[in-house]
Motif scaffolding. Structure first.
Motif, mmCIF file in Angstrom:
data_model
loop_
_atom_site.group_PDB
_atom_site.id
_atom_site.type_symbol
_atom_site.label_atom_id
_atom_site.label_comp_id
_atom_site.label_asym_id
_atom_site.label_seq_id
_atom_site.Cartn_x
_atom_site.Cartn_y
_atom_site.Cartn_z
ATOM 1 N N VAL A 290 13.341 10.358 8.315
ATOM 2 C CA VAL A 290 13.630 9.479 7.185
ATOM 3 C C VAL A 290 12.418 8.604 6.882
ATOM 4 O O VAL A 290 12.045 8.411 5.725
ATOM 5 N N PHE A 291 11.796 8.116 7.932
ATOM 6 C CA PHE A 291 10.626 7.262 7.746
ATOM 7 C C PHE A 291 9.564 7.973 6.906
ATOM 8 O O PHE A 291 9.076 7.466 5.908
ATOM 9 N N PHE A 292 9.256 9.200 7.309
ATOM 10 C CA PHE A 292 8.187 9.911 6.598
ATOM 11 C C PHE A 292 8.626 10.335 5.196
ATOM 12 O O PHE A 292 7.856 10.265 4.248
ATOM 13 N N SER A 293 9.855 10.782 5.081
ATOM 14 C CA SER A 293 10.234 11.234 3.745
ATOM 15 C C SER A 293 10.365 10.046 2.794
ATOM 16 O O SER A 293 10.111 10.182 1.599
ATOM 17 N N ALA A 294 10.712 8.869 3.318
ATOM 18 C CA ALA A 294 10.749 7.689 2.455
ATOM 19 C C ALA A 294 9.347 7.364 1.950
ATOM 20 O O ALA A 294 9.161 6.984 0.790
ATOM 21 N N ILE A 295 8.361 7.531 2.821
ATOM 22 C CA ILE A 295 6.986 7.271 2.389
ATOM 23 C C ILE A 295 6.599 8.239 1.269
ATOM 24 O O ILE A 295 6.056 7.858 0.232
ATOM 25 N N LEU A 296 6.947 9.512 1.476
ATOM 26 C CA LEU A 296 6.620 10.511 0.458
ATOM 27 C C LEU A 296 7.290 10.166 -0.870
ATOM 28 O O LEU A 296 6.648 10.144 -1.929
ATOM 29 N N PHE A 297 8.577 9.861 -0.802
ATOM 30 C CA PHE A 297 9.311 9.542 -2.022
ATOM 31 C C PHE A 297 8.760 8.291 -2.692
ATOM 32 O O PHE A 297 8.592 8.245 -3.902
ATOM 33 N N GLY A 298 8.504 7.281 -1.876
ATOM 34 C CA GLY A 298 8.000 6.025 -2.422
ATOM 35 C C GLY A 298 6.680 6.245 -3.144
ATOM 36 O O GLY A 298 6.477 5.773 -4.271
#
Ligand SMILES: Nc1ncnc2c1ncn2[C@@H]1O[C@H](COP(=O)(O)OP(=O)(O)OP(=O)(O)O)[C@@H](O)[C@H]1O
Ligand SMILES: Nc1ncnc2c1ncn2[C@@H]1O[C@H](COP(=O)(O)OP(=O)(O)OP(=O)(O)O)[C@@H](O)[C@H]1O
Ligand SMILES: [Mg+2]
Ligand SMILES: [Mg+2]
Lengths: 348, 340, 509, 319
Positions: A290-298
């Motif tokens: 979740v941490f990494f995919s949130a960064i990608l999405f953000g």
């Protein structure tokens, strides 16, 4: 190829594939992909300001993603993160505007208020699921709309005197930091990111290292076995929704106490809760994921805003790319099959 | 910056337009985008007109807009435009108040303007409309058109702006036809056409024959309902009143008039003032009937007493402009309102 | 030679694992051909190849002498091959008829002609003596009837060659007798049968020939009339096997479990346990014999707290535990080997190690202050895995990846290790091979010898007879008789289980 | 307001709002009955709405009054085509059905708006000139009382929805196709051993859901919204999902649920005109449909069981 390596490579390939298909779409529709990606990159990392904004956007994304992921791990689909987010935001601002307290009390109080509000809002579907076996998907969808209308009503009639917007929260309840803003050239970066990262750790620790987590995971995989083993399945279901809602409420606090500092009457959903679904799924419902995919999405979301201006490309293109990435991650089975085939060839 | 998109837009971007540090202006829309058939569109039309009148090009260094995809984008978009050295950046809509407030404090040497809200910063011009005055006039029109003495009002989300529309409208009805009643209903959304349609259907079925919708895309449902009824029974009296711009294109047989909000006029006005060095920073500029900031659109030509209505509207316009009548902008003021 | 089916040199791989390695199986027309092998030997795989569910990597299949390619079950059906699967392939929410006609529906004007279909089902069921209710829902009928539906499915499709994969594992003695009768009828009607079973007795009773496979390799085919169970067992496992479980006479002590007037309803709200009385003493094994569906599951669920009891009393060590929480009951000294290991016994997506502490994960030393101690958990897992001979690559693999027998051993290890005063074992050896069965029986007896009470529920009369010290016969939710295994025989038990009173049963002996 | 008046207002608007929900929920049923979870309904509606509006605007000159109907068919095809993406991902590529459904929603939203901007150079289309109009149903409209309540001032599409729901029920429960579809969703391995092509059935289920979802979107767009913008489809797909679950995966149930949602919505609209509800804050009426739904679920619906193999992948020879 080792499982672990595959677990890292597969999403990367999915992202690459998403970008490739996005490029094809741009070429077909006559846009220049290079300038588009350039604009995207500049809009996300080109200046320290944008970097700050990315992190700012990532903050609620992480928490919304955790909220969805947590429920998923216990076998529940919380579409209601959006509603829990809204009530959390409202509660945070309510506390933030209503009291005059020292920061050391006020800020935590506002954060806790948001967390509790989100948790309570999620308690309803949890309770109905556990006690009456009502499908959580419908209840959470309905509660999203309810949250929207109720919060609008409260903002107009309770928090303010028929205004569309509350006043700013007191400084003592704010997550903002002049220092963070100054080092990022006045972005809205705030301390919330620390909370979000801590929550990632909490989620991981709770699920993987604690007795409660053991129960939550067991219920998620096999309710019958969990019951047989003496676990209280109903209570675990409620607990998981409550924790999920707490994360969502906390995400609301990030916007209420950090990004905005106020709450307005909303004409529609914020989208954060729904993005949370994609983030959780992309991140494989794990804290780190979740941490990494949130960064990608953000980064994609913030960077996209720059695309129409700098490259003349509609920013919907980024939505398409995000969707494609989610697709390819979902289809990682086929990616793994291909990888294995290559892997074998290499060995031979 | 690339081939096709430039052809499409028929305009150039900034990259090759570095002749001089000319005046440049931009706007940030809310999630509705520049084609919302409402005030974002109106604002953009104004900005385009201003740009063309001043020989500017679309893009950085000229005039442009950015569309927001969620509330949290306002700030980033305003900031982006400020960073791209636009001299004046408009935030369109009250939702952007917080963002404008904040960015204005940070970018003190840039000029900002906000539509539909007030920001008390020296470098921000606040643009407010006296929506109540336009809706007062359409209220008069409604009151003079109705046969049943039942009139409807559909609001989007309860908010200050819509409250101004509502109170002005009700005041107008009351002034022109005290016997007429207004059925007020809020849809709770600006984007739920089905709600607009159902509410309109209910109102027409219960005898209402004129409805005013100040509800964004929710209002589309009202036009649909009226058109449907008209198509089915050409003798039906089903009038609608549009909002923000002249919405007569939504149904030539059913749109009575519209409460027009000339965001384009306001945007051009402020932009012109800024260009000429008269930027009304720190001030609220009110656009009412007197300033040509709001108006009632032309009355539908098939209304029997069109001339009477036009005359009445003219009379009231004069009274309002002269200050003889003060149209209520809130429900509280409405309670004490007495048409003289 | 007149073979209906010839599978020649079949090879089937799963990844790097060779499940069938050059196996040959030839079935004559009109014979019952048994297929024997340990758990995981590759029997089901071989049959799935024949039925078109798997494609073999090598080898040839001939049907009536003609080489064929069986690419999917449709082809198998067309060739007259039908299969009754080890795990029933029935759609629970469909009726008997719907399950039978699925894929080959009788229609009228585009819609299913359900009337006609039901008549057809009735007709076939009468022809072969397979009593079913065509309109009943699968979830409402007994396992025995479900199996008859499976057989009807193949017959409806005109199967000439029937494959039975462990058909008797889930049946009661009566049902087994019936099934054997059915198989004989089928042979008379000109069908051929391949029968997979772990029960040597059944092979001796019905089969004409028997092919044995071991670890994916064919060992040989023998005429049943020329062999004996010991030889078959030797072929299967590669060494001699002891059948009779050695056990000393029981030395029962005080009551551990006392059940009085227990009433429990089933999921449909019907009374399943109806005023049941039973006691189990320390140091004895009480076996509950009964036809499936006479309240066994509900009884166990009520004792273990998984199902609410309507009334009555359940005491363990003198303490009233009725309608207490499962955990409370467990902590009061009850262990439970559940009937359905996939549903209740294991979290299949957990590593086998975590499954080993499924019930005591929250206790020291596995958990301290709410934090798990994985070192202790996996130490315990390793200990149990070696002690109970659970064959697994490591304690970190998911329980899902283990074979049924090994999953069962893991559960038994976990329950026995908790050292409960009362151990409830429901169908503990279902579907396991003789080696595994022996191992489990020995463990149960060991518990008894340590002075624990053991309650064994099984549909295998053999098992009940050889392991129990007392046998309680359950019928329609009541214990109708308690007998000493040394003073009874299968026939008497069978009659008691069918509802005859002891006296009637006695006079019938 | 008399009861008759209330009914005359409530019933047609109930049916109007229910029609798109019913179609889309039926789509969901076909997909989930085959074992493929479909939370991409929202996206399928989007595609349907978008296609129908674009087609309607482009070809209104050619087809005249038949335009909305032709557009409906085109939208149906577009929905079916688009749903293939979900089918390929969820069935062939063994993607998590939920993830793939979320991707469908994201993709449809992005793609439609991207295309609108690409085609029209702006963020929303023009208003269509020929949509579905109010009609009186011939003959039936003259039935005393009933005719006025149910068959006047209504839409063909509403009745089409009801007919299709009954038809779908017939297909699913009375035909070989339905039996096979359900078997694949309940126990795919059993179906496979009976010679049913699980993959094919599941593809069909998903494609039908796409077709029906497309129709749902097209009806919404052409009978209510009249144009396409980012706000046209905003949550209706999720309401349809709720209707599907509410209706327990049964077409008639979904029909009832769709009508219930429409009714709850209409009641909230009529509420403000009822004397005893007049003075309560508007917010209660706004949340009424949602709260009513939750209450209905807790009260008399009880637990809803999804098809057993819903959301699982069928892997030959797997467990
Ligand atoms: N789908 C599969 N994927 C991988 N390996 C498999 C699969 N199915 C079976 N196997 C392997 O093939 C071996 C043979 O399995 P099979 O089911 O044929 O055994 P069996 O003889 O029927 O056992 P049992 O007596 O328990 O039914 C197993 O031990 C397993 O390792
Ligand atoms: N999808 C799979 N992937 C890997 N291995 C599998 C798979 N399916 C089955 N197996 C293997 O198949 C073997 C046994 O399969 P099978 O179903 O025949 O077990 P079993 O012993 O008969 O169990 P049960 O008693 O439940 O019937 C196991 O060793 C397992 O590893
Ligand atoms: Mg087997
Ligand atoms: Mg087995």
């Amino acid at each position: 190829m080792s499982k672990r390596l595959q677990g890292i490579i597969t999403p990367i390939i999915a992202v690459l594939l998403g970008i490739i298909v996005g490029t094809i779409i741009m070429l077909v529709s006559g846009y220049n992909p290079i300038s588009a990606y350039n604009a995207l990159w500049n809009g996300a990392f080109g200046e320290v300001y944008y970097f700050g904004e990315v992190v700012r956007q990532v903050t609620p994304y992480i928490l919304a993603g955790l909220a969805v992921a947590f429920a998923f791990r216990v076998g529940l689909f919380n579409i209601g993160v959006e509603g829990q987010f809204i009530v959390g935001w409202l509660a945070a601002v309510w506390v933030g505007t209503s009291f005059d307290l020292p920061k050391i009390i006020h800020l935590p109080l506002a954060i806790i208020a948001a967390t509790v509000a989100g948790a309570l809002w999620a308690y309803i579907p949890g309770l109905l699921k556990a006690r009456l076996r009502v499908h959580e998907v419908i209840v959470t969808i309905m509660l999203n709309y309810t949250a929207l209308h109720v919060s609008n009503y409260l903002i107009k009639n309770v928090l303010t005197n028929h205004k569309d917007r509350t006043g700013m929260i007191k400084e003592s309840a704010s997550l903002r930091s002049d220092w963070l803003q100054s080092i990022t050239d006045y972005s809205r970066l705030h301390w919330g990111i620390i909370i979000a990262v801590i929550c990632c750790f909490i989620m991981w620790f709770l699920l993987e290292r604690t007795t409660k987590g053991f129960e939550l995971r067991a219920v998620g995989f096999n309710q019958d076995a969990a019951q047989y083993a003496g676990m209280n399945v109903n209570r675990t279901i409620i607990l998981s929704m409550v924790i999920s809602g707490a994360f969502a409420g906390l995400a609301g606090a990030m916007d209420g106490l950090g990004t905005f500092g106020y709450v307005t009457v909303k004409s529609g959903f914020t989208g954060v809760g729904f993005d949370g679904i994609a983030i959780a799924l992309l991140g494989g419902n794990t804290a780190l994921g979740v941490f990494f995919s949130a960064i990608l999405f953000g980064a994609l979301k913030v960077g996209a805003l720059n695309m129409p201006l700098e490259a003349g490309v509609p920013n919907e293109l980024v939505d398409i790319i995000i969707a494609l990435i989610v697709f390819f991650v979902a289809s990682s089975y086929i990616i793994r099959v291909v990888l294995n085939r290559f892997g074998k060839k290499d060995v031979k | 910056a690339c081939g096709k998109s430039d052809d499409n837009k028929g305009n150039d971007t900034a990259k090759n337009g570095d002749k001089k540090a000319a005046f440049s202006v931009a706007m940030v829309t809310d999630v509705g985008g520049v084609d919302d058939k409402s005030f974002n569109q109106s604002a953009w039309e104004g900005l385009q007109k201003f740009g063309q009148d001043n020989g500017m090009k679309k893009g950085v260094g000229g005039y442009t807009y950015l569309q927001s995809k969620s509330d949290s984008d306002y700030s980033t978009n305003l900031n982006t435009l400020a960073r791209q050295k636009f001299d004046l950046v408009f935030g369109i809509g009250f939702m952007m108040q917080g963002a404008v407030d904040e960015i204005a404090k940070q970018q003190k040497d840039k000029h900002f303007a906000i539509v539909d809200s007030e920001v008390k910063e020296p470098n921000v011009a606040s643009i407010l409309f006296k929506e109540q005055e336009a809706s007062f006039l359409v209220g008069v029109a409604a009151a003079m058109t109705t046969k049943s003495n039942k009139i409807g009002f559909i609001g989007g989300v309860e908010s200050e702006v819509i409250e101004r529309f509502e109170s002005g409208f009700r005041a107008g009805v009351q002034a022109a036809n005290p016997k007429a009643t207004v059925d007020v209903q809020y849809a709770g959304a600006f984007d739920k056409a089905e709600l607009g349609q159902s509410i309109a259907s209910k109102m027409y079925s219960s005898g209402v024959d004129v409805i005013f919708a100040a509800a964004g895309a929710t209002g589309n449902g009202m036009f649909k309902e009226a058109n449907d009824r008209k198509a089915k029974n050409p003798n039906a009296t089903v009038w609608t009143i549009g909002v923000d711009r002249d919405q007569s294109d939504m149904g030539k047989d059913v749109v009575l008039t519209s409460a027009v909000k000339r965001v384009d006029v306001a945007v051009q006005d402020i932009a012109t003032k800024a260009k000429e060095g008269n930027f009304p920073g720190g001030k609220v500029t009110l656009y009412g009937l007197a300033e040509d900031g709001v108006a009632a659109a032309p009355i539908n030509s098939s209304v029997a007493n069109k001339a009477d209505i036009e005359k009445a509207i003219k009379d009231w316009t004069d009274k309002i402009k002269s200050g003889a009548v003060k149209v209520p902008g809130t429900l509280k003021e409405l309670k004490t309102f007495k048409a003289k | 030679m007149d073979y209906v089916i010839e599978m020649l040199n079949i090879r089937k791989e799963f990844g790097n694992f060779v499940a069938n390695d050059n196996i040959t199986l030839q079935v004559k027309k009109g014979e019952i051909h048994a297929l024997l092998g340990e758990n995981g030997a590759g029997k089901s795989t071989l049959m799935n190849v024949l039925f078109g569910l798997y494609q073999p990597e090598a080898g040839e299949i001939r049907v009536k002498g003609q080489p064929v390619k069986i690419t999917d079950p449709n082809v198998a059906n067309d060739l007259g091959i039908g299969m009754v699967h080890q795990h029933f392939m029935l759609v629970d929410v469909f009726s008997v008829t719907e399950n039978i006609i699925l894929g080959k529906e009788i229609t009228k004007g585009g819609r299913i002609d359900i009337k006609k279909a039901e008549e057809e089902v009735r007709r076939i069921s009468e022809q072969y003596g397979l009593a079913v209710d065509p309109q009943a829902k699968i979830s409402d009928i007994s396992v025995g009837m479900q199996q008859r539906v499976e057989i009807l499915k193949t017959l409806y499709r005109g199967a000439e060659i029937l494959i039975f994969d462990e058909p008797t594992a889930v049946l009661t003695p009566q049902e087994i007798t019936e099934l054997i009768q059915i198989m004989k009828t089928l042979i008379k009607e000109g069908k051929s049968i391949i029968l997979i079973t772990h029960k040597l007795k059944e092979i001796m009773e019905v089969a004409d020939r028997c092919t044995v496979i071991r670890k994916g390799k064919g060992i040989g085919t023998v005429n049943v009339s020329e062999t004996n169970p010991n030889e078959l067992a030797r072929m299967m496992v590669g060494h001699d096997v002891v059948f009779k479980v050695e056990k000393k006479p029981a030395e029962p002590k005080q009551d551990v479990l006392e059940i009085n007037d227990l009433v429990v309803k089933d999921s449909r709200g019907l009374t399943a346990v109806n005023g049941l009385n039973l006691s189990v003493r320390a140091g004895e094994i009480v076996g509950i014999a009964g036809v499936d569906g006479n309240g066994q599951s509900e009884l166990i669920e009520a004792i273990t707290g998984l199902r609410k009891a309507e009334s009555g009393s359940v005491k363990v060590n003198g303490k009233e535990l009725i309608n207490h929480k499962p955990r409370k009951i467990m902590e009061s000294g009850v262990g439970h080997i559940p009937q359905d290991r996939h549903k209740h016994g294991l979290v299949l997506n957990f590593p086998i190690g975590e499954n080993m502490v499924l019930e005591n994960y929250y206790q020291k030393p596995y958990s301290k202050n709410g934090i798990l101690n994985f070192k202790e958990i996996y130490n315990q897992a390793r200990r149990l895995i070696s002690e109970f001979d659970v064959r697994t690559p490591s304690e970190y693999v998911l329980a899902r990846a283990l074979s049924g027998g090994n999953q069962q051993k893991a559960i038994i290890g976990r329950e026995v290790d908790r050292n409960p005063d009362l151990l409830i074992a429901a169908q503990p050896t279902r579907g396991l091979d003789v080696g595994a069965i022996e191992f489990i029986h020995r463990r149960l007896i060991e518990q008894r010898d340590h002075g624990k009470a053991v309650l064994l529920v099984s549909f295998e009369l053999d098992e009940i007879m050889s392991v129990s010290d007392r046998i309680a016969v359950i019928y329609e939710g009541r214990i109708v008789a308690v007998v000493d295994p040394k003073e009874t025989d299968e026939q008497e038990l069978g009659l008691l289980m069918a509802g005859s009173s002891r006296k009637e049963a006695g006079t019938n002996v | 307001m008399s009861l008759m008046e209330i009914l005359i207002i409530v019933v047609p608007s109930t049916l109007l709002w229910a029609a798109p929900l019913i179609f889309t929920a039926l789509g969901g049923i076909f997909s989930e009955r085959s074992g493929v979870v479909n939370i991409g309904l929202e996206g399928l509606m989007l595609i349907g709405a978008f296609t129908s509006i674009v087609f309607n605007l482009t070809f209104v000159g050619t087809f005249g009054n038949a335009t909305p109907w032709v557009a409906l068919i085109v939208a149906m095809a577009a929905g079916a085509l688009f749903s293939l993406i979900h089918a390929v991902a969820a069935i062939t590529f063994r993607a998590d059905h939920t993830v793939s459904g979320v991707a469908i929603n994201l993709l449809a939203a992005g793609l439609c708006m991207f295309l609108v901007k690409q085609m029209y150079g702006k963020g929303e289309t023009a208003i269509i000139s020929k949509g579905f109009n109010k009609i009186d149903i011939p003959v039936l409209k003259d039935i005393p009382i009933i005719g006025k309540i149910f068959f006047q001032d209504t839409y063909w599409t509403s009745f089409l929805a009801i007919i299709v729901a009954i038809f779908a029920w017939y297909i699913i429960f009375k035909t070989p196709f339905g039996l096979r579809l359900r078997s694949v969703g309940e126990h795919p391995m059993a179906a496979d051993t009976m010679g049913i092509n699980v993959t094919k059935m599941r593809y069909l289920g998903v494609i039908i859901s796409g077709a029906l979802g497309g129709i749902g979107g097209a009806i919404y767009a052409q009978s209510i919204a009249n144009n396409f913008s980012h706000a046209t489809i905003s949550g209706q797909g999720f309401m349809a999902l709720a209707a599907m679950i509410f209706g327990k995966w049964n077409p008639l149930g979904a029909l009832g649920a769709g009508i219930f949602f429409g009714f709850a919505q209409s009641i909230s609209i009529i509420g403000s005109s009822l004397p005893f509800l007049k003075d309560i804050p508007n917010v209660y009426l706004l949340i009424a449909p949602y709260v009513l739904t939750i209450l209905a679920l807790t009260g008399f619906i009880g637990r809803a069981e999804a098809p057993k193999a819903d959301g699982t992948h069928y892997i030959k020879g797997g467990r």
